[in-house]
Design an enzyme around this catalytic site. Structure first.
Site, short mmCIF file in Angstrom:
data_model
loop_
_atom_site.label_atom_id
_atom_site.label_comp_id
_atom_site.label_asym_id
_atom_site.label_seq_id
_atom_site.Cartn_x
_atom_site.Cartn_y
_atom_site.Cartn_z
N TYR A 95 52.71 -1.66 87.72
CA TYR A 95 53.48 -0.42 87.81
C TYR A 95 54.28 -0.12 86.55
CZ TYR A 95 57.17 2.81 89.04
OH TYR A 95 58.03 3.86 89.03
N ASP B 140 50.49 3.15 95.78
CA ASP B 140 50.66 4.56 96.12
C ASP B 140 50.77 5.43 94.87
OD1 ASP B 140 53.07 2.96 95.91
OD2 ASP B 140 54.20 4.81 96.22
N LYS C 93 52.08 -2.23 103.37
CA LYS C 93 53.09 -1.16 103.35
C LYS C 93 52.39 0.19 103.24
CE LYS C 93 57.18 0.32 100.79
NZ LYS C 93 57.73 0.24 99.42
#
Lengths: 524, 277
Positions: free
Chosen positions: A268, A303, A375
């Site tokens: 990320y 995500d 998640k």
């Protein structure tokens, strides 16, 4: 029984490829240290506080010490030896005194040899061992509280975000959210904290769209949630962010202050914050070792790929990233039950069969990682400000979550992209979740997509594309794949990015008792 | 111009909200009151709606949120009438474009990538502003300029010296230089910016890149005083900056707002889209 009818051989191939892709990066991570790893080590050894007299504002003592050590004798041998050697040489009572003397320019750091080296190593190990035992105690305390108060009565756990910028306000909002049904509270960080090369100090009351992650803020929030947990008779978990330039330090602070989950993604920072890739992989490995020790569930950030790239076309990059995150996590000692691998409901609702596609993708993650607390993250990209449509979209997101057996559900807000959530937004959002859980919570047991049907085909297709991409990554190298824009469309060369100057190649005599004790699990 | 009796044409002048009949004035409203739920609270909600001009106002739903708060949905007719002739809209001097449109415009007008050099000048170590605009992660649910295929972004980060900024802008053949200033004391942001614009004028004259500054303490009307082409204030999103850049580049004239530009913001900061979650 596999609902997607995945071929175990293909799944095994995917894992083997991920391991091969990760291998050279792990070698790189073990061959380097960073300023952040050394600072984290000194935090474990007990340095706290900041130099408030510095002209640049509060500079944490660990930064002053590590920067000075680096200036005097480099970091390639680790900071522990010069620091504990200096402590003895100058006959100082504590590391804080040493830090103060460092700031006053009274300390010249040198690398000890012979008996002095052995003495410094022993003293460092003693101090760091104390820090690790504090982390161990936090973990034991969590286990005790969970045993006494209990886990949430069902899956998925309900995950809610608070983000006022003021820790005192956060405490009020978090307590209310927990009373209203949240099982996990995430305190979102101030925008841009990930790019600070230090961890701010103390309780903070001003943030930009979030609240600074500091040790004191962690302590305040955990204490508040402990109170609410006792009131509610269930253990309410706390999440923060071990990402950015201070990953290892924040992991240590989270471990010490008994955080329960931390955002920690392998790529990320590289992709979305332009942090140097090598810095990220080194920091990530150390931080995950700390999380493993602390029993903290990591949350990965897949995500994000779907918000930048197309959620259908790029679905396989999520799977690839999950497999890589899993591999890096296993290597760092995290077991499956601490792997909160991420994915999200981000397909354009105007795409035909978008809900079926979502189910296929969500089910693929579930089946690939049966023991991981996945998640599941709500729509953001296609939330338009039409709150009525957004509420429906969140309802379908919740339904997809329960149908596919997701483990942690980040509650979607109908006012996403409009305002930071209001009290009533959270209340309505939780009502949405409760309704779906109550009406369809067990529908998962009836949900068996038709063999050779759309969902099964799509799941297998995405897995196939993931294997193809992994093959390309293995042959070209993961760092090159990242440089070439494979993930989230971002191109990040290994020599570029922020924090590159904080990466140091370890010398043969590098010593870091924290790293050793994290590898071996030693307590003293 | 037809008058208020016109019920069919587009050129009606006086309008009221429409529920299911022309002129019924029906609106819906929801809100939270910081008082416990109950008949008294329902009455309070009704009174609020009345004061807002809803008459009659029907509290169609209410429920408690915890012990201390209560939530209301109210339907009712508003007495207000809108005079379309009195509506004044200050338009942004450039259209808001989507990333695809921006890429296409750059491709068409420049036939190369548009080069943006950004950073924080002075002692300001807070890259929050420039990163929100440049980083792909972006701000308020919008991706940063790095996300745009036809923009080449060079982010110099914090505490960039003005001479370095000029040097780098020249080396990169920057079309635009973006500078943010977040934390400032005694108008340091104004002095820093003036110093920067003066340095660019001196070093490059007319050939200087477009200069754009942003930060919560800047007033968008200060562009002239600061010697820059455009000033962006609090809450500016990457899409607004990118749209401005392609507008200014493709028209080849440096556009300055003559009146206060009320950027028609419909969105403010958001929790999840704006940060990792």
């Amino acid at each position: 029984m596999s609902r997607l009818d995945l071929d175990p051989a293909v799944v095994a191939t995917a894992r083997a490829l991920a391991a091969r892709a990760a291998e050279p990066v792990i070698a790189l991570a073990t061959a380097h240290t960073t300023v952040a790893v050394e600072r984290a080590t000194l935090r474990l050894a007990g340095i706290t506080g900041a130099d408030s007299a510095h002209r640049a504002g509060d500079v944490p003592w660990v930064n002053r010490v590590v920067d000075t050590v680096r200036e005097h004798c480099g970091l390639e041998h680790g900071a522990a030896l010069p620091v504990f050697h200096a402590l003895r040489e100058h006959d100082l009572g504590s590391l804080t005194e040493l830090a103060e003397a460092t700031a006053a320019g009274q300390i010249h750091y040198t690398l000890p040899t012979g008996a002095a080296r052995a003495r410094a190593a022993k003293a460092a190990r003693g101090a760091i061992g104390k820090g690790l035992r504090a982390v161990d105690r936090s973990r034991a305390q969590r286990a005790k509280l969970v045993a006494r108060l209990g886990d949430p009565p069902r899956r998925p756990w309900i995950y809610l975000i608070v983000a006022t910028g003021d820790i005192d306000e956060d405490v009020v909002q978090a307590a209310n959210a927990a009373r209203a049904g949240a099982d996990v509270i995430a305190v979102i960080r101030s925008t841009g904290q990930s790019l600070l090369d230090y961890v701010p100090e103390g309780a903070t009351h001003i943030g930009f769209a979030g609240t600074y992650a500091t040790q004191e803020n962690f302590r305040i929030m955990r204490a508040a949630l402990d109170e609410v947990s006792a009131e509610l008779g269930r253990y309410v978990r706390l999440t923060n962010y071990a990402s950015g330039l201070c990953m290892p330090e924040i992991a240590v602070l989270g471990g010490l202050q008994r955080l329960d989950m931390m955002l920690n993604d392998s790529m990320y920072g590289i992709l979305f914050r332009d942090i140097n890739p090598i810095r990220t992989f080194v920091d990530q490995r150390f931080s995950r070792q700390v999380h493993a020790r602390a029993g903290i569930i990591i949350n990965t950030g897949e995500d994000n790929y779907l918000t930048t790239d197309d959620a259908v076309d790029a679905a396989h990059t999520v799977t690839v990233s999950q497999l890589l995150n899993e591999r890096f996590a296993h290597e760092a000692g995290l077991p499956d039950e601490l792997l909160g691998l991420g994915h999200a409901f981000e397909i354009n609702p105007d795409v035909p069969d978008s809900f079926r596609l979502e189910l296929a993708h969500a089910l693929l993650a579930r089946e690939l990682f049966p023991d991981a607390p996945l998640k599941w993250m709500p729509p953001t990209k296609h939330m338009t400000g039409n709150v009525f449509r957004g509420y429906l979209l969140d309802g379908l997101f919740n339904l997809a979550g329960v149908l596919t057996g997701q483990s942690i559900l980040l509650v979607g807000m109908m006012t996403e992209a409009v305002v930071t959530p209001w009290l009533s937004d959270r209340d309505l959002a939780l009502d949405n979740v409760r309704y779906i859980l109550n009406a369809a919570g067990n529908l998962s047991e009836d949900f068996h997509p038709a063999k050779d049907g759309f969902i099964v085909k799509r799941g297998n297709q995405v897995l196939g594309e993931a294997v193809d991409l992994l093959e390309r990554i293995v042959s070209g190298g993961l760092l090159n794949a990242i440089a070439g824009g494979t993930f989230g469309l971002m191109k990040r060369p290994p020599e570029g990015g922020k924090g590159a100057d904080g990466v140091v190649v370890k010398a043969d005599d590098y010593l870091n008792p924290a790293a050793e004790m994290l590898e071996t699990g030693a307590t003293a | 111009m037809t008058g208020e009796d016109d019920k069919t044409g587009q050129d009606k002048r006086y309008v009221r909200p429409y529920g299911d009949a022309t002129g019924d004035g029906m609106v819906q409203l929801s809100f939270t009151l910081p008082i416990p739920h109950g008949p008294r609270a329902d009455g309070a909600a009704q009174q609020l709606a009345n004061k807002m001009g809803m008459d009659p106002a029907l509290v169609v739903h209410s429920h408690p949120i915890g012990k201390d708060f209560s939530f209301y949905v109210v339907y009712g007719s508003v007495s207000h009438i809108v005079d379309l002739d009195a509506v004044r809209v200050v338009e942004r001097e450039y259209p808001l474009l989507t990333p695809a449109e921006i890429n296409a415009t750059v491709k068409k007008s420049l036939r190369r990538k548009l080069v943006v050099v950004g950073g924080c000048i002075g002692t300001d170590a807070h890259t929050v502003g420039i990163d929100a605009i440049l980083n792909i992660k972006g701000f308020a649910g919008e991706k940063g300029l790095e996300y745009y295929r036809e923009l080449r972004v060079v982010n110099l980060g914090a505490q960039v010296g003005v001479p370095d900024l000029v040097k780098r802008a020249r080396a990169e053949k920057a079309d635009a230089v973006l500078v943010s200033q977040v934390v400032t004391q005694r108008d340091a942001h104004v002095q820093n910016t003036q110093e920067m614009s003066a340095a660019f004028r001196e070093a490059m004259g007319e050939a200087r890149p477009m200069l754009v500054v942003g930060g919560p303490r800047f007033d968008p009307l200060m562009a002239d005083e600061l010697g820059v082409d455009r000033v962006f204030g609090r809450g500016t999103t990457p899409g607004e900056v990118a749209s401005y850049l392609v507008h200014a580049i493709s028209t080849r004239t440096v556009t300055k707002p003559t009146t206060r530009v009320t950027t028609k913001k419909t969105r403010s900061s958001t929790t999840k889209a704006g940060a990792a979650r």
